[in-house]
Design a protein around this motif. Structure first.
Motif, PDB file in Angstrom:
ATOM      1  N   SER A 608       0.932  -1.374   0.019  1.00  0.00           N
ATOM      2  CA  SER A 608      -0.085  -0.019   0.141  1.00  0.00           C
ATOM      3  C   SER A 608       0.912   1.065  -0.185  1.00  0.00           C
ATOM      4  O   SER A 608       1.855   1.459   0.674  1.00  0.00           O
ATOM      5  CB  SER A 608      -0.933  -0.054   1.218  1.00  0.00           C
ATOM      6  N   PRO A 609       0.528   2.288  -0.885  1.00  0.00           N
ATOM      7  CA  PRO A 609       1.294   3.383  -0.869  1.00  0.00           C
ATOM      8  C   PRO A 609       1.106   4.164   0.470  1.00  0.00           C
ATOM      9  O   PRO A 609       1.972   5.284   0.819  1.00  0.00           O
ATOM     10  CB  PRO A 609       0.654   4.288  -2.015  1.00  0.00           C
ATOM     11  N   ASP A 610       0.252   3.844   1.323  1.00  0.00           N
ATOM     12  CA  ASP A 610      -0.052   4.482   2.703  1.00  0.00           C
ATOM     13  C   ASP A 610       0.664   3.917   3.723  1.00  0.00           C
ATOM     14  O   ASP A 610       0.939   4.264   4.883  1.00  0.00           O
ATOM     15  CB  ASP A 610      -1.483   4.372   3.146  1.00  0.00           C
ATOM     16  N   THR A 612       4.556   2.444   4.293  1.00  0.00           N
ATOM     17  CA  THR A 612       5.798   2.108   3.729  1.00  0.00           C
ATOM     18  C   THR A 612       6.681   1.108   4.625  1.00  0.00           C
ATOM     19  O   THR A 612       7.555   0.490   4.164  1.00  0.00           O
ATOM     20  CB  THR A 612       6.694   3.335   3.921  1.00  0.00           C
TER      21      THR A 612
END
Length: 646
Positions: A608-610, A612
């Protein structure tokens, strides 16, 4: 002299009445017995009588003399599947059991999704066609009557005359899951199959568990101690219950904004303000402004009372309320109702009826599933004889106390939900009747207590096996998807309960059917019971009868590489749809976000880009998650989580 003649006559009549053999309720015409087992044939005759038992599959006479209490018991070995046979029990006055089959017998138990009949209140998918085609004389049906007992009972109560051949008339109000399960077994095994419908909607697992087992389950120590201290005496238990209810209601009122000093403060006047909203009734509140809500809600409707109604007793119709209600008119309590989806009709006393504004306030308490003032618009009204005012339409409402913030409500000793009462009355009396195994569909009533369900459910399974002195197979259905669809719902009580159910797979000879793909958002009783029965049968055929394989797709392990979580599974995973759905991922803050997944064989990579720095992944972790992953065998992937955050 006449006195002695009368006494002699009375004794003769009594002896003749006692001479008639009585048997447990599961011994009837059309019965089925478990093949290759030891059948206990017991009953009551006159004292000291020789009882001769003959069975059609064995040329031997089984003889026994009844005791001083008239009781007798013989053990009879059963052959491989076949029949029909006749069983004769003769103490001088023979009793014949006709059309007896030998085959496979399964106990089918749980709450309403197991109870749900083919037609009746259930009406499964294509029910009219299913009923018309339900002609299977080699399938036998027995339905246990809904009764409770505070002590283990020797007497089994049944509905109707006992065992029935499967036919359109006998299957109509019988457990749909049990019937479809039996039908699938019969089609594959080609031997007679019997199913025992032993169910009660809305009941928790503790009601189906013995007191001796509950004593050792976390959270039930006090309940078990109370029952023992009261010697399971109803009157003593009721007195303690009344004290508990008084204390519970006070504690609930203390946290309810609609109550002040134990007195309702939202009933005398028309309520308004930002905290009050509007809801169109009738209708379940889950899809009417309060998704996923359990607890108490106050409803209010103001009507104009005609002058000609003043001083008359009125009839207030509130439709079908789910689950409990306290109803007020012009500030005065007029009724209390209890019962899931039970129609409410109350009288408004004449002295409360004045012309002008009539304020109707209803406090509704819902424990699980859908809640609210339901039914049809025609069922909501207030009337004075022939004159009627509809109450359908917009009502004001305000949330009282969410269930998670309420003290746990005590169960009445007269309730089917009270600890051990269903075990005592509906399970214990079956212990001498051999079964091949059990199937189970329950859990909704324990949703708010998922942590407790893990030890409770495993204790119940072991408890039943100990009762039969048989380590029989126990197969169960995991809760289906329900309520609003959500991809991320970390606090889902339904997801936690599903996990608690799956924990029982650690016990030997257990198996689970996953139904996360065949539920219905706003029907806690999904109609596709055919697939539930088929999956249960497929499981039993594989694990009990050695026909085929039933490996549910399950998560095995994970590792973290370069900002991604790589999951491995016990088989290749198939996506039904364009992209995999149902995943959520969390980082060190333990907050979950929707995740992107790539499936390759038995591996799934989640990112997910949310997030890291991922540390945890969940799949299907919601009341109603958007799951679309299956194993190579066509079975849905089991919901899971890699973390233990809560």
């Amino acid at each position: 002299m006449n006195k002695y003649l009368f006494l002699l006559f009375f004794l003769c009549v009594s002896m003749s009445m006692q001479a008639k053999i009585s048997l447990p309720a599961y011994f009837t015409d059309n019965m089925i017995v478990q093949q290759k087992s030891m059948l206990t044939i017991s009953g009551v005759s006159a004292a000291g009588k020789e009882v001769v038992v003959k069975v059609g599959w064995n040329s031997k006479d089984f003889r026994v003399t009844s005791g001083m209490d008239g009781k007798f018991e013989v053990q009879v070995p059963t052959p491989k599947a076949g029949g029909p046979y006749t069983i004769t029990i003769d103490d001088g006055e023979p009793l014949f059991l006709q059309n007896v089959l030998v085959g496979e017998v399964w106990l089918c138990s749980g709450q309403s999704n197991m109870e749900m009949p083919v037609a009746g209140w259930g009406k499964v998918m294509n029910y009219e066609k299913e009923i018309a085609e339900a002609i299977y004389p080699s399938i036998r049906l027995l339905q246990v009557k809904k009764v409770i007992s505070h002590v283990p009972s020797e007497k089994l109560e049944i509905n109707g005359d006992g065992w029935k051949e499967c036919s359109p008339s006998s299957v109509e109000n019988f457990s749909a899951v049990a019937y479809f399960y039996a039908r699938n077994l019969w089609e594959k095994l080609k031997v007679p199959v019997g199913v025992i419908d032993c169910t009660w909607g809305g009941t928790p697992a503790e009601a189906w568990t013995s007191l001796s087992a509950l004593k050792h389950v976390w959270g039930f120590e006090e309940d078990a101690a109370r029952i023992e201290q009261c010697r399971a005496d109803r009157e003593l238990l009721m007195a303690k219950y009344q004290d508990d209810m008084t204390d519970w209601e006070k504690r609930l009122n203390d946290c309810d904004p609609g109550m002040k000093n134990n007195v309702p403060c939202w009933t005398s006047n028309e309520q308004s303000g930002d905290d009050w909203k509007q809801m169109n009734l009738p209708g379940a509140w889950e899809h009417n402004g309060l998704p996923d809500f359990d607890g108490s809600v106050w409803f209010q409707k103001v009507v104009d009372i005609p002058s000609e109604w003043e001083g008359k007793t009125l009839t207030l119709n509130l439709g079908k309320i789910d689950d409990k209600d306290i109803t007020y008119f012009n500030g005065k309590e007029i009724a209390r109702g209890d019962g899931y989806y039970v129609k409410r009709t109350y009288s408004v006393p004449a002295e409360l009826v004045k012309s002008g504004k009539g304020i109707i306030t209803v406090k509704v308490q819902d424990q699980s599933g859908t809640g609210g003032i339901c039914g049809s618009p025609e069922e909501l009204s207030i009337d004075a004889g022939n004159d009627k005012i509809s109450l359908a339409g917009m009502w004001n409402y305000r949330v009282g106390v969410p269930l998670s913030q309420q003290p746990q409500v005590p169960f009445s000793p007269d309730s089917q939900n009270y600890p051990s009462v269903l075990y005592n009355a509906m399970v214990y009396p079956l212990r001498n009747f051999p079964i091949k195994g059990a199937i189970w569909y329950q859990g909704e009533a324990n949703v708010e207590r998922a942590v407790q369900y893990t030890p409770l459910f495993q204790s119940m399974i072991t408890d039943w096996r100990n009762l039969w002195k048989n380590d029989f197979p126990f197969y169960f259905v995991q809760l289906a998807n329900f309520l609003n669809m959500q991809e991320v719902q970390p606090n889902s009580t339904w997801a936690h309960l599903r996990e608690a159910q799956a924990n029982a797979l650690h016990l030997e000879k257990t198996g689970m059917v996953v139904t996360i793909d065949i539920g219905e958002a706003y029907d806690i009783h999904p109609k596709n019971k055919q697939e539930v029965g088929a999956r249960l049968a497929r499981l039993a055929l594989a694990d009990t009868y050695g026909k085929g394989k039933y490996d549910i797709p399950m998560y095995k392990s994970f590792k973290i590489e370069k900002g991604a979580v790589i999951l491995s599974f016990n088989q290749n995973i198939i996506v039904k749809g364009e992209i995999p759905t149902g995943f959520a991922i969390a980082g060190p803050d333990m907050k979950f976000y929707p995740a992107h997944a790539i499936v390759k064989g038995n591996m799934i990579t989640v990112t997910s880009p949310d997030v890291t720095v991922p540390i945890a992944v969940r799949y299907g972790w919601a009341d109603n998650p958007p799951c679309n992953l299956y194993g190579e065998n066509g079975l849905p992937l089991t919901p899971f989580r890699t973390d233990s955050f809560e």
